[in-house]
Design an enzyme around this catalytic site. Structure first.
Site: not given
Ligand code: ASP
Length: 338
Positions: A15, A62, A92, A275
């Site tokens: 992102t 991803s 992320t 958990c």
């Molecule tokens: N879909 C994005 C990724 O993991 C999400 C992000 O970077 O926050 O590349």
């Protein structure tokens, strides 16, 4: 005059550098250097010298696989002596997996490797990327940490203890079973007692191979026989995400024959917990006793991300099944509490 520190920024996608397009946010090749150059703080006299390497193609995280983990590892290892630290810009969604992978891959690391990213792209108003990047650069230049870590919104975490908690909060990551390596407010408050001591080196990059590994999350009512077909000798390692302290349903004794078969065909079974906080303690409850009996390894308080990448790491080193089991139970990079 003290020499300025040198930092290499490795931009993999995510992102932080994405731009809005017809199908939603996506990475944009070639424009990121200009974006960084337009951030005045990055040319501030107190900033370390930095340069940028950009992955081709840039990826939503991803799509990151073992191949890209190896590419990140090579980008660090091949220029290790030329820089004081490395900042890895990464999506992320799988950042905790990637940071965990690199923590195992970079044997003998004694420089900071700081992962960061953003919840809102740098091109947008209210982006958290600018702050995350500037602080990650300061941490990478500080020489105070000598391990793979993850910086996000005020918290510096050990990479292989981190997990993504939120898809929309700025506080996207936490390390529920390990203290923060630093907390960032007006000052960067390092928690020296929690930081791993520097390694002797030299750095050795243990690249990963593409090993067939699985994760099986247990849920109430799970029909185990559906999973028998994947638990074959082809599966080298499996992480079982169990209830609580390592518990599985005992109804029908359905899971154990499957696990037992997998175990006897050499699959390493590692037991983690659903958990977020606390540890697996096999045998504490009667329903977890059988896992012990079929030779499953307790993942203790490891995250699933750490357990999966540790399996990749150990299988990539051509160890025997017995050696892998023994190493899975040892703390190699601060990834578990013994
Ligand atoms: N879909 C994005 C990724 O993991 C999400 C992000 O970077 O926050 O590349």
């Amino acid at each position: 005059m003290t020499q300025k520190k040198r930092i290499r920024i490795i931009y993999t996608g995510g992102t932080i550098g994405m731009v809005p397009g017809e199908n939603g946010f996506a990475p944009d090749s070639g424009s990121f250097l200009r974006t960084l150059q337009s951030i005045p703080e990055l040319s501030h006299p107190d900033m370390p010298d930095w340069d940028l390497v950009e992955f081709d193609p840039l990826l939503d995280s991803s799509d990151i696989t073992v191949r890209e983990w190896n590419m990140i590892g090579r980008a660090i290892a091949e220029r290790y002596d030329d820089y004081d630290g490395f900042v890895v810009l990464h999506g992320t969604d799988t950042m905790a997996y990637s940071a965990s992978a690199l923590s195992f891959m970079l044997e003998g690391l004694n420089k900071p490797v700081v992962y960061t990213g953003a919840q809102i792209p740098l091109c947008q108003l209210r982006s958290d990327g600018r702050d995350n990047l500037i602080t990650a650069m300061a941490i990478a230049a500080s020489g105070r940490v000598h391990e793979v870590c993850l910086y996000f919104h005020g918290a510096l975490l050990r990479g292989n203890r981190s997990t993504k908690l939120s898809s929309d909060r700025f506080t996207a990551f936490e390390s529920p079973n390990a203290p923060h390596l630093a907390d960032v407010g007006i000052v960067i408050q390092y928690n020296d007692a929690a930081i791993l001591p520097p390694c002797e080196g030299p750095l050795h990059l243990q690249e990963f191979r593409e090993i067939p590994i699985g994760v099986l999350k247990i849920f109430p009512g799970i029909q185990f026989d559906l999973f028998a077909s994947i638990m074959t000798e082809r599966l080298r390692g499996v992480v079982l995400e169990t209830f609580g302290a390592g518990n599985i349903p005992s109804y029908g004794q359905a899971l154990l024959p499957i696990i037992d078969k997998a175990y006897h065909s050499g699959t390493i079974i590692t037991v983690c917990s659903q958990c977020l906080q606390g540890t697996v303690s096999l045998g504490a409850y009667a329903v977890s006793q059988p896992l012990q009996e079929v030779g499953a390894v307790s993942g203790r308080d490891m995250t699933t991300e750490a357990a999966v990448t540790k399996l990749y790491y150990l299988f990539s080193r051509d160890l025997t099944t017995g050696e892998i089991k023994a190493e899975m139970s040892r703390c190699l990079r601060g990834e578990m509490t013994l």
